[in-house]
Each structure stands twice: as C-alpha cells, then as structure tokens.
Scaffold this motif. Structure first.
Motif, PDB file in Angstrom:
ATOM      1  N   THR A  44      -0.458  -0.051   3.207  1.00  0.00           N
ATOM      2  CA  THR A  44       0.697  -0.823   3.678  1.00  0.00           C
ATOM      3  C   THR A  44       0.650  -2.251   3.148  1.00  0.00           C
ATOM      4  N   GLU A  45      -0.552  -2.828   3.119  1.00  0.00           N
ATOM      5  CA  GLU A  45      -0.717  -4.170   2.554  1.00  0.00           C
ATOM      6  C   GLU A  45      -0.362  -4.172   1.067  1.00  0.00           C
ATOM      7  N   ALA A  46      -0.801  -3.146   0.346  1.00  0.00           N
ATOM      8  CA  ALA A  46      -0.485  -3.053  -1.083  1.00  0.00           C
ATOM      9  C   ALA A  46       1.018  -2.860  -1.298  1.00  0.00           C
ATOM     10  N   ILE A  47       1.674  -2.124  -0.396  1.00  0.00           N
ATOM     11  CA  ILE A  47       3.123  -1.915  -0.503  1.00  0.00           C
ATOM     12  C   ILE A  47       3.865  -3.244  -0.413  1.00  0.00           C
ATOM     13  N   SER A  48       3.373  -4.135   0.427  1.00  0.00           N
ATOM     14  CA  SER A  48       4.025  -5.438   0.578  1.00  0.00           C
ATOM     15  C   SER A  48       3.966  -6.269  -0.702  1.00  0.00           C
ATOM     16  N   HIS A  49       3.067  -5.894  -1.624  1.00  0.00           N
ATOM     17  CA  HIS A  49       2.947  -6.610  -2.899  1.00  0.00           C
ATOM     18  C   HIS A  49       3.494  -5.798  -4.066  1.00  0.00           C
ATOM     19  N   GLY A  50       4.134  -4.654  -3.764  1.00  0.00           N
ATOM     20  CA  GLY A  50       4.820  -3.921  -4.827  1.00  0.00           C
ATOM     21  C   GLY A  50       4.368  -2.506  -5.077  1.00  0.00           C
ATOM     22  N   LEU A  51       3.343  -2.005  -4.376  1.00  0.00           N
ATOM     23  CA  LEU A  51       2.904  -0.624  -4.590  1.00  0.00           C
ATOM     24  C   LEU A  51       4.051   0.337  -4.260  1.00  0.00           C
ATOM     25  N   GLY A  52       4.284   1.267  -5.145  1.00  0.00           N
ATOM     26  CA  GLY A  52       5.382   2.218  -4.971  1.00  0.00           C
ATOM     27  C   GLY A  52       6.616   1.846  -5.762  1.00  0.00           C
TER      28      GLY A  52
ATOM     29  N   HIS B 211       8.518   0.340  -9.413  1.00  0.00           N
ATOM     30  CA  HIS B 211       8.305   0.365 -10.857  1.00  0.00           C
ATOM     31  C   HIS B 211       7.650  -0.941 -11.286  1.00  0.00           C
ATOM     32  N   ILE B 212       6.751  -0.837 -12.226  1.00  0.00           N
ATOM     33  CA  ILE B 212       5.979  -2.008 -12.641  1.00  0.00           C
ATOM     34  C   ILE B 212       6.871  -3.091 -13.244  1.00  0.00           C
ATOM     35  N   ALA B 213       8.022  -2.676 -13.782  1.00  0.00           N
ATOM     36  CA  ALA B 213       8.942  -3.647 -14.360  1.00  0.00           C
ATOM     37  C   ALA B 213       9.539  -4.565 -13.300  1.00  0.00           C
ATOM     38  N   GLU B 214       9.519  -4.132 -12.041  1.00  0.00           N
ATOM     39  CA  GLU B 214      10.087  -4.922 -10.949  1.00  0.00           C
ATOM     40  C   GLU B 214       9.067  -5.858 -10.308  1.00  0.00           C
ATOM     41  N   ILE B 215       7.811  -5.777 -10.742  1.00  0.00           N
ATOM     42  CA  ILE B 215       6.734  -6.521 -10.094  1.00  0.00           C
ATOM     43  C   ILE B 215       6.318  -7.696 -10.967  1.00  0.00           C
ATOM     44  N   ASP B 216       6.101  -8.819 -10.333  1.00  0.00           N
ATOM     45  CA  ASP B 216       5.572  -9.996 -11.033  1.00  0.00           C
ATOM     46  C   ASP B 216       4.109  -9.720 -11.387  1.00  0.00           C
TER      47      ASP B 216
ATOM     48  N   PRO C 248      -3.030  -8.463  -8.906  1.00  0.00           N
ATOM     49  CA  PRO C 248      -4.321  -8.437  -8.198  1.00  0.00           C
ATOM     50  C   PRO C 248      -4.165  -8.287  -6.681  1.00  0.00           C
ATOM     51  N   LEU C 249      -3.100  -8.880  -6.123  1.00  0.00           N
ATOM     52  CA  LEU C 249      -2.861  -8.760  -4.688  1.00  0.00           C
ATOM     53  C   LEU C 249      -2.481  -7.329  -4.306  1.00  0.00           C
ATOM     54  N   LEU C 250      -1.941  -6.585  -5.261  1.00  0.00           N
ATOM     55  CA  LEU C 250      -1.593  -5.171  -5.051  1.00  0.00           C
ATOM     56  C   LEU C 250      -2.802  -4.278  -5.261  1.00  0.00           C
TER      57      LEU C 250
ATOM     58  N   LYS D  32      -4.179  14.014 -12.708  1.00  0.00           N
ATOM     59  CA  LYS D  32      -4.218  14.383 -14.119  1.00  0.00           C
ATOM     60  C   LYS D  32      -2.943  13.956 -14.842  1.00  0.00           C
ATOM     61  N   LYS D  33      -1.809  14.060 -14.120  1.00  0.00           N
ATOM     62  CA  LYS D  33      -0.524  13.773 -14.750  1.00  0.00           C
ATOM     63  C   LYS D  33      -0.071  12.328 -14.551  1.00  0.00           C
ATOM     64  N   LYS D  34      -0.916  11.486 -13.971  1.00  0.00           N
ATOM     65  CA  LYS D  34      -0.507  10.123 -13.644  1.00  0.00           C
ATOM     66  C   LYS D  34      -0.105   9.351 -14.907  1.00  0.00           C
ATOM     67  N   ASP D  35       1.063   8.727 -14.828  1.00  0.00           N
ATOM     68  CA  ASP D  35       1.590   7.950 -15.947  1.00  0.00           C
ATOM     69  C   ASP D  35       1.030   6.534 -15.862  1.00  0.00           C
ATOM     70  N   LYS D  36       0.139   6.195 -16.791  1.00  0.00           N
ATOM     71  CA  LYS D  36      -0.515   4.885 -16.750  1.00  0.00           C
ATOM     72  C   LYS D  36       0.456   3.740 -17.029  1.00  0.00           C
ATOM     73  N   SER D  37       1.545   4.011 -17.753  1.00  0.00           N
ATOM     74  CA  SER D  37       2.478   2.944 -18.101  1.00  0.00           C
ATOM     75  C   SER D  37       3.284   2.464 -16.895  1.00  0.00           C
ATOM     76  N   ASP D  38       3.438   3.286 -15.873  1.00  0.00           N
ATOM     77  CA  ASP D  38       4.175   2.905 -14.661  1.00  0.00           C
ATOM     78  C   ASP D  38       3.355   3.309 -13.435  1.00  0.00           C
ATOM     79  N   PHE D  39       2.066   2.930 -13.447  1.00  0.00           N
ATOM     80  CA  PHE D  39       1.134   3.428 -12.439  1.00  0.00           C
ATOM     81  C   PHE D  39       1.467   2.953 -11.029  1.00  0.00           C
ATOM     82  N   THR D  40       2.081   1.782 -10.883  1.00  0.00           N
ATOM     83  CA  THR D  40       2.392   1.287  -9.537  1.00  0.00           C
ATOM     84  C   THR D  40       3.434   2.161  -8.845  1.00  0.00           C
ATOM     85  N   PHE D  41       4.248   2.860  -9.627  1.00  0.00           N
ATOM     86  CA  PHE D  41       5.274   3.754  -9.057  1.00  0.00           C
ATOM     87  C   PHE D  41       4.724   5.148  -8.814  1.00  0.00           C
ATOM     88  N   VAL D  42       4.093   5.740  -9.834  1.00  0.00           N
ATOM     89  CA  VAL D  42       3.665   7.134  -9.731  1.00  0.00           C
ATOM     90  C   VAL D  42       2.442   7.302  -8.839  1.00  0.00           C
TER      91      VAL D  42
END
Length: 346
Positions: A63-71, A73-78, A83-85, A228-238
């Motif tokens: 939940t703390e990580a969600i407040s910093h952008g977890l979940g 798309h990485i393009a939407e995150i500063d 590191p806070l995520l 195994k299928k995790k997309d590293k380019s958009d890892f904060t979303f997947v």
C-alpha cells in the motif's frame, strides 16, 4: 492509459486487503474452535499467527508503494520517486516470502502431531526444513543482489548488481518448490485417514478440508508464470499481478490451514440444531403398540485420553482408533403393549 493504471491500482489494493481480511477471519475462527476444545494453542497456531502478521506487513508495504506509483505505467511516474516505490516493494517481497513459508510450516507441524509413522514424520521434517531454507534464501537474495544494498531500490547509487535473469531464476525456483510442497502437504492427509474407522462421507469431508492447500499451490504456479512473463520495460505496472498472486498464495495457505479445525464448529452447530428439534413435550399420545426394546448406549473415553496435548488436533479426525478405546454401557427399556389413546408419562 491513466484509467488503465487506476484500475490496476484499485485491483492491487483491493485484492490485497480483501484476502488479508479473509485470512484474519479464518484465523480467528480457528482460534475460537481451539479455545472451544479447551486445549489452548500450540506451536502450529502461533506459527500461523506469525504468518498472518507477515501477510499484513506485506499488505501495508505494498500500500505504501502504491502511494508512490506501484501499479501505474512507468511513463506516468516521476523517475526521481522510484526509490520511494522500490524500497517498500522490496521489503514487501521479504514479508510475502516469510508469510508463505510460515503458513506451510504451520500446516506441516499440525500433520506432524497426527502422523503415526516414522517415515511420514521424517518427510514432514524434511518439508519444514527445506521450505524454510529455500524461501529464506529467496528472501535474502532480494537484498544481496546488489552491492551496496541500497542500490536494489536506488540504481543511481554507484555499485554492481546481479544480472536480472539470475534473480528471476531464484524467484521461479523458490516459487515452484513452494507450490510443490503445497500439493504434497495436501496429499498427506489422505494417507493419514485411509485406515481410520470413520464413516465414508465424514472421511471424505475431512480429506477435502485438509487438502485445500492445493489451492495455494495453484496460486503459486500462476505467480511463477507471471514472474517469467514480467515485462521489465513497464515493471511498475505489470508487477501488480505478481504482488496479487503472492498475497493470494499466502492468504490461501493460511485459510487452508484453518479449515480442518472448523469441524468442531460445525459439529457444535449440528448438535445444537438436533437438540432443538428433539425438545418434545413430556406427554406423548400413543396408538396401538407392541412390545419393544429400546437400547440406549453411552460411550466414555478411556481414562487419560482426554489429557493428551494433541487432542485438539486429533478432534478434527472424528471418532477413530487414534483417539483410544471406548467403553460402552447398554441400557434396555421395555415398552409393553398399551391400549390406543393411553397417555404415557416420560
């Protein structure tokens, strides 16, 4: 894209807290049933409580990580806030691993008190030691993959890290082994109950209740597939789906470990229902009767059996030879012929 991110965040937060809450309800009911038996709590109960606490901490950190952008798309995150995520997300991974290991350990300890044979006990001890060792290594690897450690969540710090595929391999091995142990622990009760003197329907019910850990194994398999299928380019979303699977696996293991004890609660409810239906008036109007013999049997446990430490666990198996020898007292009541319409006082 923003709507998709928000839906992903809501799904992650919602499922995390729902399964954690359900696990708490099951755990409270388990403890209530144990207290109803009057035998108090044992190591398996304390280990299961610790597993739920780890699950709760995992949920709070996610939940703390969600407040910093977890979940999202990485393009939407500063990028400066990554590191806070990543720091609470990394800590959450450790506690999720601990929750999974402890929940399986609790069920194995329960079976350890029920298994009569030497080889079964050796197998259970192997499962307990190996699952904690492998999951422990997986948890530690989250922190030692980079040097210095802070580089794990802050890649701007100078240092070195393992290749990404190595950490993925660690996760898949530990996840696969954890799932395999779930299925093995689900099958062992069938062997335990095979030769017990129980009604077939009751035996199947207990086997089913004690084999629900297989559901946790299924969740673990899904987790490995996502890893195994995790997309590293958009890892904060997947990574949201992976976090959901880890929480569901641990929560399912906790709930599965609680279900067999509910047999006590079910028997209590059925006894109360049957008692309420048997409350008949003292006068009975009888028609023509022939001589009948009614045998009332009462059974008492052999002296000393009720004081065994594992009685509360063995009670989930019902009446069986594992509970000791029974004494039977028969009482015969003779009912003679009565004319129709006569009232018998009971």
């Amino acid at each position: 894209m923003a709507n998709g991110s928000q839906e992903n965040v809501n799904k992650l937060a919602g499922i995390q807290w729902v399964v954690t809450g359900l696990a708490l309800v099951f755990l409270m009911l388990r403890l209530y049933c144990k207290r109803t038996l009057g035998k108090g709590f044992w190591w398996d109960d304390h280990i299961l409580i610790a597993a739920w606490v780890c699950l709760l901490v995992n949920c709070a950190l996610v939940t703390e990580a969600i407040s910093h952008g977890l979940g999202r798309h990485i393009a939407e995150i500063d990028r400066t806030t990554l590191p806070l995520l990543l720091q609470p997300s990394t800590h959450a991974g450790l506690f999720s691993v601990m929750a999974a290991a402890l929940s399986k350990t609790s069920f194995a300890v329960t079976l350890l008190r029920l298994m009569p044979g030497t080889w079964q006990r050796v197998a259970l001890w192997f499962i307990i030691v190996s699952i904690n060792a492998i999951m422990g290594v997986a948890g530690i690897s989250l922190y030692i993959q980079c040097s210095p450690m802070a580089r794990v969540w802050n890649r701007t710090i100078p240092g070195t890290c393992w290749p990404a595929h190595r950490q993925t391999t660690f996760g898949m091995i530990s996840g696969g082994y954890s799932s395999a142990m779930d299925f093995i622990l689900a099958l062992l009760p069938s062997y335990l109950l095979w030769n017990l003197q129980m009604k077939r329907q009751e035996k199947l019910g207990v086997v089913f209740a004690m084999s629900l850990g297989a559901l946790a194994g299924c969740s673990g398999i899904v987790k490995v597939v996502y890893l195994k299928k995790k997309d590293k380019s958009d890892f904060t979303f997947v990574i949201a789906d992976f976090k959901i699977c880890t929480a569901v696996e641990s929560a399912t293991s906790i709930m599965a470990a609680c279900v067999p004890v509910f047999r006590v609660l079910l028997k209590k409810a059925l006894t109360h229902h049957q008692s309420s239906r048997s409350d008949l008036p003292q006068n009975y109007r009888l028609g023509s009767m022939y001589k009948n013999t009614v045998v009332i049997s009462s059974r008492q446990l052999k002296s000393g059996v009720g004081n065994r430490d594992d009685q509360s666990d063995r009670s989930i198996l019902g009446s069986s030879r594992a509970l000791g020898i029974l004494e039977t007292h028969d009482v015969e009541i003779q009912l003679n012929n009565r004319s129709e319409g006569e009232i018998i006082k009971c």
